[in-house]
Design a protein around this motif. Structure first.
Motif, short mmCIF file in Angstrom:
data_model
loop_
_atom_site.label_atom_id
_atom_site.label_comp_id
_atom_site.label_asym_id
_atom_site.label_seq_id
_atom_site.Cartn_x
_atom_site.Cartn_y
_atom_site.Cartn_z
N HIS A 87 -20.08 24.90 8.97
CA HIS A 87 -19.04 24.95 7.93
C HIS A 87 -19.47 24.02 6.80
CE1 HIS A 87 -15.26 24.96 5.81
NE2 HIS A 87 -14.73 25.77 6.71
N PRO A 88 -19.51 24.51 5.57
CA PRO A 88 -19.99 23.68 4.46
C PRO A 88 -19.13 22.45 4.18
CG PRO A 88 -19.09 25.76 3.67
CD PRO A 88 -19.21 25.88 5.14
N ALA A 89 -17.87 22.46 4.64
CA ALA A 89 -16.98 21.33 4.39
C ALA A 89 -17.01 20.30 5.53
CB ALA A 89 -15.55 21.80 4.17
N LEU A 90 -17.86 20.50 6.52
CA LEU A 90 -17.97 19.53 7.61
C LEU A 90 -18.61 18.25 7.08
CD1 LEU A 90 -18.66 20.11 11.26
CD2 LEU A 90 -20.12 18.44 10.11
N PRO A 91 -17.94 17.10 7.21
CA PRO A 91 -18.48 15.86 6.65
C PRO A 91 -19.67 15.35 7.46
CG PRO A 91 -16.43 15.41 7.79
CD PRO A 91 -16.60 16.90 7.79
N SER B 71 -21.92 12.65 5.78
CA SER B 71 -22.16 11.29 5.31
C SER B 71 -20.91 10.43 5.47
CB SER B 71 -22.56 11.32 3.83
OG SER B 71 -21.45 11.74 3.03
N ILE B 72 -21.07 9.13 5.30
CA ILE B 72 -19.93 8.23 5.35
C ILE B 72 -18.95 8.55 4.23
CG2 ILE B 72 -19.25 5.82 4.92
CD1 ILE B 72 -21.62 5.00 6.67
N ALA B 73 -19.46 8.81 3.04
CA ALA B 73 -18.59 9.12 1.90
C ALA B 73 -17.77 10.39 2.18
CB ALA B 73 -19.42 9.30 0.63
N GLU B 74 -18.40 11.40 2.75
CA GLU B 74 -17.68 12.64 3.05
C GLU B 74 -16.65 12.43 4.16
OE1 GLU B 74 -21.07 16.00 1.95
OE2 GLU B 74 -21.00 15.13 3.97
N THR B 75 -16.97 11.58 5.13
CA THR B 75 -16.03 11.30 6.21
C THR B 75 -14.80 10.56 5.69
OG1 THR B 75 -17.84 11.22 7.82
CG2 THR B 75 -15.75 10.20 8.46
N VAL B 76 -15.03 9.62 4.80
CA VAL B 76 -13.91 8.89 4.19
C VAL B 76 -13.04 9.85 3.38
CG1 VAL B 76 -13.27 7.13 2.51
CG2 VAL B 76 -15.12 6.68 4.14
N GLU B 77 -13.65 10.73 2.62
CA GLU B 77 -12.90 11.71 1.83
C GLU B 77 -12.07 12.61 2.74
OE1 GLU B 77 -13.68 15.22 -1.52
OE2 GLU B 77 -15.35 14.05 -0.72
N ALA B 78 -12.65 13.05 3.86
CA ALA B 78 -11.92 13.88 4.81
C ALA B 78 -10.75 13.12 5.42
CB ALA B 78 -12.86 14.37 5.91
N TYR C 84 -21.42 2.28 11.67
CA TYR C 84 -19.98 2.26 11.98
C TYR C 84 -19.27 1.17 11.20
CZ TYR C 84 -19.30 5.77 15.58
OH TYR C 84 -19.16 6.96 16.25
N LYS C 85 -19.88 0.01 11.08
CA LYS C 85 -19.25 -1.07 10.32
C LYS C 85 -19.11 -0.67 8.85
CE LYS C 85 -20.66 -4.96 13.23
NZ LYS C 85 -21.49 -6.19 13.32
N GLU C 86 -20.11 0.01 8.31
CA GLU C 86 -20.03 0.49 6.93
C GLU C 86 -18.88 1.49 6.78
OE1 GLU C 86 -22.70 2.99 3.66
OE2 GLU C 86 -23.66 2.17 5.45
N LEU C 87 -18.77 2.41 7.73
CA LEU C 87 -17.69 3.39 7.67
C LEU C 87 -16.33 2.71 7.77
CD1 LEU C 87 -16.57 6.29 7.75
CD2 LEU C 87 -16.92 6.26 10.23
N LEU C 88 -16.17 1.77 8.69
CA LEU C 88 -14.89 1.08 8.86
C LEU C 88 -14.51 0.31 7.61
CD1 LEU C 88 -15.34 -0.17 12.53
CD2 LEU C 88 -13.80 1.63 11.75
N THR C 89 -15.48 -0.31 6.97
CA THR C 89 -15.22 -1.04 5.74
C THR C 89 -14.73 -0.10 4.64
OG1 THR C 89 -16.86 -2.75 6.26
CG2 THR C 89 -16.23 -2.52 3.96
N GLU C 90 -15.40 1.04 4.50
CA GLU C 90 -15.00 2.01 3.48
C GLU C 90 -13.63 2.60 3.76
OE1 GLU C 90 -16.58 2.98 0.57
OE2 GLU C 90 -17.73 1.17 1.02
#
Length: 268
Positions: free
Chosen positions: A27-31, A33-40, A70-76
């Motif tokens: 699916h093209p909308a599957l996140p 990157s970290i940025a895409e996961t945060v947006e989702a 993971y720490k980068e994702l949690l911070t974002e």
């Protein structure tokens, strides 16, 4: 979230937007990157999700147990989606050992983590597993125990009884089906879990949720909530709304579930 005296229950809806296996080819909308996961996460929070089940990927798009990522994702997420709880995963995908999983949790020290019983304690109980669960409990890390069948649930009860998993309050996730091509779950797949739950829970306080695969994902989750459970929804497990249409994105899946719950009077 916590597993002892400061325990708080899981939100009704957790979103799992990517998982360890699917890619944008699914699916093209599957996140990825970290940025895409945060947006989702932001979009799903607006639709009614209260928690993110988080995976991180390396530069090649592969699932990794990487404490720094993971720490980068949690911070974002804390900066951009502060209203959502976050649960990291220790999923092994045949690549990581129990020791790798333990090292990730110790390195990240998250508020919440999901751990499969059959991955962390596959056969006999090693001393490091007992030590790890005791440490997580003392550190108030909310462990959600991933259970793939009723036998896994019985194993969980045995590990609690033996003191390997400490405490009386626990979070569980019942997986309806398997991570397999064309897997299709149905509400009836919940029945063996409910039977085992009734027989074995004793005086334990169990906060349980369900994830399901395929076109009937929404139906399965509504059934679980109707039985007193919670739901984990998202592209990790299913891509389709209840009308059979391909969901636009993860927020669309949350929206579809919330609408179904409102029709049943199960969502305020």
């Amino acid at each position: 979230m916590s597993v002892n005296s400061e325990y708080q229950p899981l939100p009704l809806i957790m979103v799992a937007p990517n998982g360890a296996r699917k890619t944008k080819a699914d699916h093209p909308a599957l996140p990825m990157s970290i940025a895409e996961t945060v947006e989702a996460a932001q979009a799903c929070l607006k639709e009614g999700a209260g928690c993110l089940h988080a995976h991180v990927r390396d530069e090649a798009g592969a699932h990794v147990l990487d404490a720094h990522l993971y720490k980068e994702l949690l911070t974002e997420l804390e900066a951009r989606a502060p209203g959502i709880d976050v649960q990291i995963t220790t999923e092994a995908v045949g690549r990581y050992s129990p020791q790798d999983q333990q090292a990730l949790v110790r390195g990240v020290h998250p508020r919440a983590v999901s751990i499969a019983i059959r991955e962390m304690v596959p056969d006999e109980v090693p001393e490091d597993a007992r030590t790890f669960y005791a440490w997580a409990h003392s550190e108030k890390i909310a462990v959600q125990h991933i259970l793939y069948d009723a036998q896994d649930l019985q194993r969980f009860f045995e590990l609690v009884e033996a003191g390997v998993i400490p405490g009386k309050q626990h979070q569980l996730l019942f997986v309806l089906g398997r991570y397999a091509t064309n897997q299709e779950s149905g509400p009836e797949d919940l029945d063996p879990f409910l039977t085992a739950l009734t027989k074995g829970r004793g005086d334990l306080a169990l906060d349980w949720a369900v994830c399901a695969f395929g076109h009937r994902e929404t139906e399965c989750l509504v059934a679980a909530i109707g039985e007193g459970g919670k739901a984990r929804i998202g592209f990790e497990n299913g891509l389709w709304n209840r009308d059979g249409s391909l969901a636009k994105d993860n927020a669309d899946r949350v929206r579809d579930l919330v609408a179904a719950l409102k029709e049943r009077g199960l969502f305020n």
